[in-house]
Design a protein around this motif. Structure first.
Motif, PDB file in Angstrom:
ATOM      1  N   GLN A  38       0.828  -1.212   0.000  1.00  0.00           N
ATOM      2  CA  GLN A  38       0.000   0.000   0.000  1.00  0.00           C
ATOM      3  C   GLN A  38       0.860   1.258   0.000  1.00  0.00           C
ATOM      4  N   LEU A  39       2.109   1.160   0.420  1.00  0.00           N
ATOM      5  CA  LEU A  39       2.976   2.324   0.530  1.00  0.00           C
ATOM      6  C   LEU A  39       3.980   2.441  -0.617  1.00  0.00           C
ATOM      7  N   LEU A  40       3.731   1.758  -1.729  1.00  0.00           N
ATOM      8  CA  LEU A  40       4.650   1.828  -2.864  1.00  0.00           C
ATOM      9  C   LEU A  40       4.757   3.260  -3.374  1.00  0.00           C
ATOM     10  N   PRO A  41       5.938   3.685  -3.838  1.00  0.00           N
ATOM     11  CA  PRO A  41       6.128   5.067  -4.286  1.00  0.00           C
ATOM     12  C   PRO A  41       5.231   5.454  -5.461  1.00  0.00           C
ATOM     13  N   GLY A  42       4.841   4.551  -6.309  1.00  0.00           N
ATOM     14  CA  GLY A  42       3.988   4.861  -7.444  1.00  0.00           C
ATOM     15  C   GLY A  42       2.530   5.029  -7.086  1.00  0.00           C
ATOM     16  N   ASP A  43       2.183   4.770  -5.856  1.00  0.00           N
ATOM     17  CA  ASP A  43       0.795   4.860  -5.420  1.00  0.00           C
ATOM     18  C   ASP A  43       0.422   6.321  -5.170  1.00  0.00           C
ATOM     19  N   GLU A  45      -2.431   7.544  -4.062  1.00  0.00           N
ATOM     20  CA  GLU A  45      -3.258   7.759  -2.871  1.00  0.00           C
ATOM     21  C   GLU A  45      -2.407   7.987  -1.631  1.00  0.00           C
ATOM     22  N   ALA A  46      -1.217   7.395  -1.565  1.00  0.00           N
ATOM     23  CA  ALA A  46      -0.374   7.509  -0.384  1.00  0.00           C
ATOM     24  C   ALA A  46       0.371   8.848  -0.340  1.00  0.00           C
ATOM     25  N   GLU A  47       0.519   9.489  -1.498  1.00  0.00           N
ATOM     26  CA  GLU A  47       1.276  10.747  -1.551  1.00  0.00           C
ATOM     27  C   GLU A  47       0.351  11.927  -1.269  1.00  0.00           C
ATOM     28  N   PRO A  48       0.835  12.911  -0.513  1.00  0.00           N
ATOM     29  CA  PRO A  48       0.017  14.125  -0.281  1.00  0.00           C
ATOM     30  C   PRO A  48      -0.097  14.932  -1.558  1.00  0.00           C
ATOM     31  N   GLN A  49      -1.282  15.452  -1.809  1.00  0.00           N
ATOM     32  CA  GLN A  49      -1.500  16.243  -3.017  1.00  0.00           C
ATOM     33  C   GLN A  49      -1.274  17.717  -2.708  1.00  0.00           C
ATOM     34  N   SER A  50      -0.604  18.434  -3.634  1.00  0.00           N
ATOM     35  CA  SER A  50      -0.326  19.857  -3.404  1.00  0.00           C
ATOM     36  C   SER A  50      -1.232  20.712  -4.246  1.00  0.00           C
TER      37      SER A  50
END
Length: 50
Positions: A38-43, A45-50
């Motif tokens: 679930q925490l893969l870098p390509g995901d 959803e896991a990254e905060p959106q700016s």
């Protein structure tokens, strides 16, 4: 004070405990692998959106 157990019973109980612990470790490993996926870098959803 508990009475001493025969060696064969003690060995059997230790083996059962080792099996339980091994099963718990396998379950924990599966859970952690699922969490890591679930925490893969390509995901996105896991990254905060700016």
């Amino acid at each position: 004070m508990p009475k001493p157990q025969p060696k064969s019973e003690k060995i059997r109980k230790e083996a059962e405990k080792a099996e339980r612990l091994a099963a718990q470790l396998r379950a924990n490993l599966r859970l952690r692998k699922a969490q890591a996926k679930q925490l893969l870098p390509g995901d996105t959803e896991a990254e905060p959106q700016s």
